[in-house]
Write a protein that holds these residues in place. Structure first.
Motif, PDB file in Angstrom:
ATOM      1  N   LYS A 195       0.845  -1.192   0.000  1.00 39.86           N
ATOM      2  CA  LYS A 195       0.000   0.000   0.000  1.00 39.86           C
ATOM      3  C   LYS A 195       0.881   1.244   0.000  1.00 39.86           C
ATOM      4  CE  LYS A 195      -3.720   2.292   2.540  1.00 39.86           C
ATOM      5  NZ  LYS A 195      -4.559   2.269   3.762  1.00 39.86           N
ATOM      6  N   PRO A 196       0.744   2.096  -1.030  1.00 39.72           N
ATOM      7  CA  PRO A 196       1.553   3.321  -1.071  1.00 39.72           C
ATOM      8  C   PRO A 196       1.261   4.203   0.127  1.00 39.72           C
ATOM      9  CG  PRO A 196       0.462   2.922  -3.170  1.00 39.72           C
ATOM     10  CD  PRO A 196      -0.148   1.976  -2.174  1.00 39.72           C
ATOM     11  N   PRO A 197       2.275   4.823   0.689  1.00 37.99           N
ATOM     12  CA  PRO A 197       2.044   5.718   1.842  1.00 37.99           C
ATOM     13  C   PRO A 197       1.263   6.948   1.421  1.00 37.99           C
ATOM     14  CG  PRO A 197       4.301   5.915   1.039  1.00 37.99           C
ATOM     15  CD  PRO A 197       3.690   4.758   0.300  1.00 37.99           C
ATOM     16  N   ASN A 198       0.593   7.548   2.370  1.00 34.69           N
ATOM     17  CA  ASN A 198      -0.155   8.772   2.114  1.00 34.69           C
ATOM     18  C   ASN A 198       0.825   9.925   2.025  1.00 34.69           C
ATOM     19  OD1 ASN A 198      -1.781  11.049   2.143  1.00 34.69           O
ATOM     20  ND2 ASN A 198      -3.257  10.174   3.573  1.00 34.69           N
ATOM     21  N   GLY A 199       0.950  10.505   0.833  1.00 35.48           N
ATOM     22  CA  GLY A 199       1.934  11.574   0.641  1.00 35.48           C
ATOM     23  C   GLY A 199       1.334  12.959   0.645  1.00 35.48           C
ATOM     24  N   LYS A 200       0.139  13.095   1.234  1.00 38.54           N
ATOM     25  CA  LYS A 200      -0.485  14.410   1.253  1.00 38.54           C
ATOM     26  C   LYS A 200       0.351  15.386   2.057  1.00 38.54           C
ATOM     27  CE  LYS A 200      -5.288  12.963   0.653  1.00 38.54           C
ATOM     28  NZ  LYS A 200      -6.649  12.980   1.233  1.00 38.54           N
ATOM     29  N   THR A 224      -7.541  20.764  -9.637  1.00 35.83           N
ATOM     30  CA  THR A 224      -7.859  22.017  -8.953  1.00 35.83           C
ATOM     31  C   THR A 224      -8.850  21.778  -7.814  1.00 35.83           C
ATOM     32  OG1 THR A 224      -7.654  23.086 -11.116  1.00 35.83           O
ATOM     33  CG2 THR A 224      -8.585  24.406  -9.329  1.00 35.83           C
ATOM     34  N   MET A 225      -9.859  20.961  -8.091  1.00 36.93           N
ATOM     35  CA  MET A 225     -10.877  20.677  -7.077  1.00 36.93           C
ATOM     36  C   MET A 225     -10.276  19.931  -5.886  1.00 36.93           C
ATOM     37  SD  MET A 225     -13.510  22.099  -8.378  1.00 36.93           S
ATOM     38  CE  MET A 225     -14.854  21.493  -7.363  1.00 36.93           C
ATOM     39  N   ASN A 226      -9.341  19.014  -6.165  1.00 41.82           N
ATOM     40  CA  ASN A 226      -8.712  18.254  -5.083  1.00 41.82           C
ATOM     41  C   ASN A 226      -7.849  19.140  -4.194  1.00 41.82           C
ATOM     42  OD1 ASN A 226      -9.871  15.834  -5.886  1.00 41.82           O
ATOM     43  ND2 ASN A 226      -8.150  15.273  -7.190  1.00 41.82           N
ATOM     44  N   TYR A 262      -7.918  22.617  -3.995  1.00 43.15           N
ATOM     45  CA  TYR A 262      -8.577  23.802  -3.433  1.00 43.15           C
ATOM     46  C   TYR A 262     -10.042  23.553  -3.066  1.00 43.15           C
ATOM     47  CZ  TYR A 262      -4.412  25.914  -5.387  1.00 43.15           C
ATOM     48  OH  TYR A 262      -3.109  26.199  -5.695  1.00 43.15           O
ATOM     49  N   GLY A 263     -10.401  22.276  -2.903  1.00 41.38           N
ATOM     50  CA  GLY A 263     -11.783  21.944  -2.565  1.00 41.38           C
ATOM     51  C   GLY A 263     -12.265  22.624  -1.306  1.00 41.38           C
ATOM     52  N   HIS A 264     -11.403  22.685  -0.273  1.00 46.19           N
ATOM     53  CA  HIS A 264     -11.808  23.293   0.999  1.00 46.19           C
ATOM     54  C   HIS A 264     -12.039  24.798   0.842  1.00 46.19           C
ATOM     55  CE1 HIS A 264      -7.476  23.945   0.772  1.00 46.19           C
ATOM     56  NE2 HIS A 264      -7.585  24.863   1.708  1.00 46.19           N
ATOM     57  N   VAL A 265     -11.238  25.436  -0.037  1.00 50.39           N
ATOM     58  CA  VAL A 265     -11.412  26.871  -0.265  1.00 50.39           C
ATOM     59  C   VAL A 265     -12.703  27.122  -1.032  1.00 50.39           C
ATOM     60  CG1 VAL A 265     -10.381  28.962  -1.225  1.00 50.39           C
ATOM     61  CG2 VAL A 265      -8.907  27.142  -0.342  1.00 50.39           C
ATOM     62  N   LEU A 266     -12.965  26.267  -2.028  1.00 49.25           N
ATOM     63  CA  LEU A 266     -14.194  26.397  -2.808  1.00 49.25           C
ATOM     64  C   LEU A 266     -15.425  26.199  -1.930  1.00 49.25           C
ATOM     65  CD1 LEU A 266     -12.999  24.436  -5.949  1.00 49.25           C
ATOM     66  CD2 LEU A 266     -13.762  26.814  -5.953  1.00 49.25           C
ATOM     67  N   GLU A 267     -15.298  25.268  -0.975  1.00 46.95           N
ATOM     68  CA  GLU A 267     -16.415  25.004  -0.063  1.00 46.95           C
ATOM     69  C   GLU A 267     -16.707  26.225   0.805  1.00 46.95           C
ATOM     70  OE1 GLU A 267     -17.615  21.877   3.518  1.00 46.95           O
ATOM     71  OE2 GLU A 267     -15.905  21.449   2.208  1.00 46.95           O
ATOM     72  N   GLU A 268     -15.643  26.859   1.288  1.00 49.20           N
ATOM     73  CA  GLU A 268     -15.819  28.056   2.106  1.00 49.20           C
ATOM     74  C   GLU A 268     -16.423  29.195   1.284  1.00 49.20           C
ATOM     75  OE1 GLU A 268     -12.024  28.926   3.755  1.00 49.20           O
ATOM     76  OE2 GLU A 268     -11.898  27.072   4.911  1.00 49.20           O
ATOM     77  N   ALA A 269     -15.967  29.312   0.014  1.00 47.27           N
ATOM     78  CA  ALA A 269     -16.500  30.362  -0.862  1.00 47.27           C
ATOM     79  C   ALA A 269     -17.980  30.108  -1.152  1.00 47.27           C
ATOM     80  CB  ALA A 269     -15.706  30.400  -2.167  1.00 47.27           C
ATOM     81  N   ASP A 270     -18.331  28.820  -1.261  1.00 50.88           N
ATOM     82  CA  ASP A 270     -19.722  28.460  -1.514  1.00 50.88           C
ATOM     83  C   ASP A 270     -20.606  28.852  -0.322  1.00 50.88           C
ATOM     84  OD1 ASP A 270     -21.778  26.986  -3.127  1.00 50.88           O
ATOM     85  OD2 ASP A 270     -21.804  25.719  -1.341  1.00 50.88           O
TER      86      ASP A 270
END
Length: 388
Positions: free
Chosen positions: A170-175, A361-363, A365-373
């Motif tokens: 399993k590849p490590p989470n590289g976030k 882009t969605m992945n 900046y999704g949290h920013v888009l959610e706040e803008a929404d």
């Protein structure tokens, strides 16, 4: 045609005839195995024949160690398929981390558990090679996995191993950690701090913020990419530094070219810079180091700026002015976040940033888009209240 020969002491020689040469001599493939009896040996013969017919059988002389395979991977695969930066990174990882541990292994002997153990060990303390305390970042561990996987995947495609053992690990989470960005107020402060700085650096920083371009892309910009009439900049290449070879031109990270509109103020600054740059080029004439290129952020002899020197200047600048420091790359995130908060469509932002597709882009900046929404919804809330 295939047959089994009892060699005694539980040893059997399996023979499969592949065909005949021009003289009519049989072309044989042989393998010696251990079996309890002839019945078991014949079962092994059936499997042996099937391996040959499906191309899954490897002769002993074809089996090689990871050390022996490394130069072939490098010359026949990596140099043609990996970007210069990725190639340099993978080579370093292989030479410093993977080959010392697994280089003596035959390719077929590298199992999934070896890759799992390799990843697990990297997560422990003491794995940094720079002498600093602490653990490797998640992204560094992921890059090590990717390097190992790339080599093993290549060996599998070339039919040197029956399967890629890295797939089962399993590849490590590289976030990466959430990026820091500047607010509108902080950007205003930044503009004031840049006001008395050299035109070269003031223009470079404002261009980074307004276009969201990466360091290498900024370093790779040439005057031919600027359309003063349309007010746009064409981003189609980047500068990278390769160890032992110096700076070189490459394509953008995603291979996509893009045209970005820029503010009028920035165009005015670029016009002043161009005039100075052309005067410098005329002065040095034959001493111009890149005769086929005219970089916006080159030195007085036409050599492009190194991408890493941009980040170094930025760090010194923020420290000297006691200004909140974020990575230079985070100016790109600041640009995107500002546009999102101003209601610019995600598709437009994706194109400006040069993402492979809008899902990237969605992945990111999704949290920013959610706040803008949510902010957008609040406008309706005020509207509905007025109706009562």
């Amino acid at each position: 045609m295939a047959n089994v020969e009892n060699r005694g002491n539980g040893s059997y020689r399996l023979t499969v005839i592949l065909g005949y040469d021009e003289k009519g001599t049989p072309i044989r493939e042989r393998k010696t195995v251990k079996a309890k009896n002839m019945k078991e040996a014949k079962k092994l013969l059936t499997l042996f024949e099937a391996e040959i017919l499906t191309g899954e059988y490897f002769k002993a002389e074809d089996k090689m160690t990871l050390n022996n395979f490394f130069p072939q991977w490098l010359e026949k695969h990596a140099k043609d398929t990996l970007s210069p930066d990725t190639l340099q990174n993978y080579i370093s990882i292989l030479q410093k981390r993977i080959l010392p541990k697994y280089g003596h292994f035959k390719l077929e002997d590298i199992k999934t558990i070896h890759v799992v153990n390799f990843i697990n060990d990297l997560k422990k303390n003491g794995q940094r090679l720079d002498g600093k305390d602490g653990k490797l970042s998640a992204s560094s561990v992921l890059n090590c996995y990717k390097a190992f996987n790339n080599v093993l995947s290549c060996a599998y495609r070339w039919k040197l191993i029956k399967e890629n053992p890295a797939i089962g690990a399993k590849p490590p989470n590289g976030k990466a950690k959430k990026s820091e960005v500047y607010s509108k107020e902080e950007l205003s402060q930044l503009m004031q701090l840049l006001d008395d700085k050299p035109l070269f650096w003031k223009t470079l920083i404002l261009l980074a913020i307004s276009t969201g371009a990466r360091e290498g892309e900024i370093a790779g910009l040439e005057w031919k990419h600027v359309d003063f009439e349309k007010g746009t900049i064409r981003i189609e290449q980047a500068i990278t530094e390769i160890k032992g070879k110096g700076v070189q031109i490459k394509g953008t990270k995603t291979g996509k070219e893009r045209t970005v509109s820029v503010p009028e103020k920035l165009l005015e600054m670029l016009k002043k810079m161009e005039l100075t740059s052309r005067q410098d080029k005329w002065k040095v004439r034959d001493l111009w180091e890149w005769p086929d290129h005219f970089f916006i952020f080159g030195n007085e002899f036409g050599k492009p700026i190194r991408p890493d020197s941009i980040g170094q200047w930025w760090r010194r600048f923020t420290k000297k002015n006691d200004f909140k420091h974020i990575r230079f790359h985070d100016l790109r995130h600041t640009s995107a976040t500002l546009l999102i908060n101003e209601g610019v469509h995600a598709k437009v932002i994706s194109e400006r940033l040069g993402h492979a597709d809008i899902s990237t882009t969605m992945n990111i900046y999704g949290h920013v888009l959610e706040e803008a929404d949510k902010t957008a919804a609040s406008h309706f809330e005020l509207f509905f209240k007025k109706m009562n």
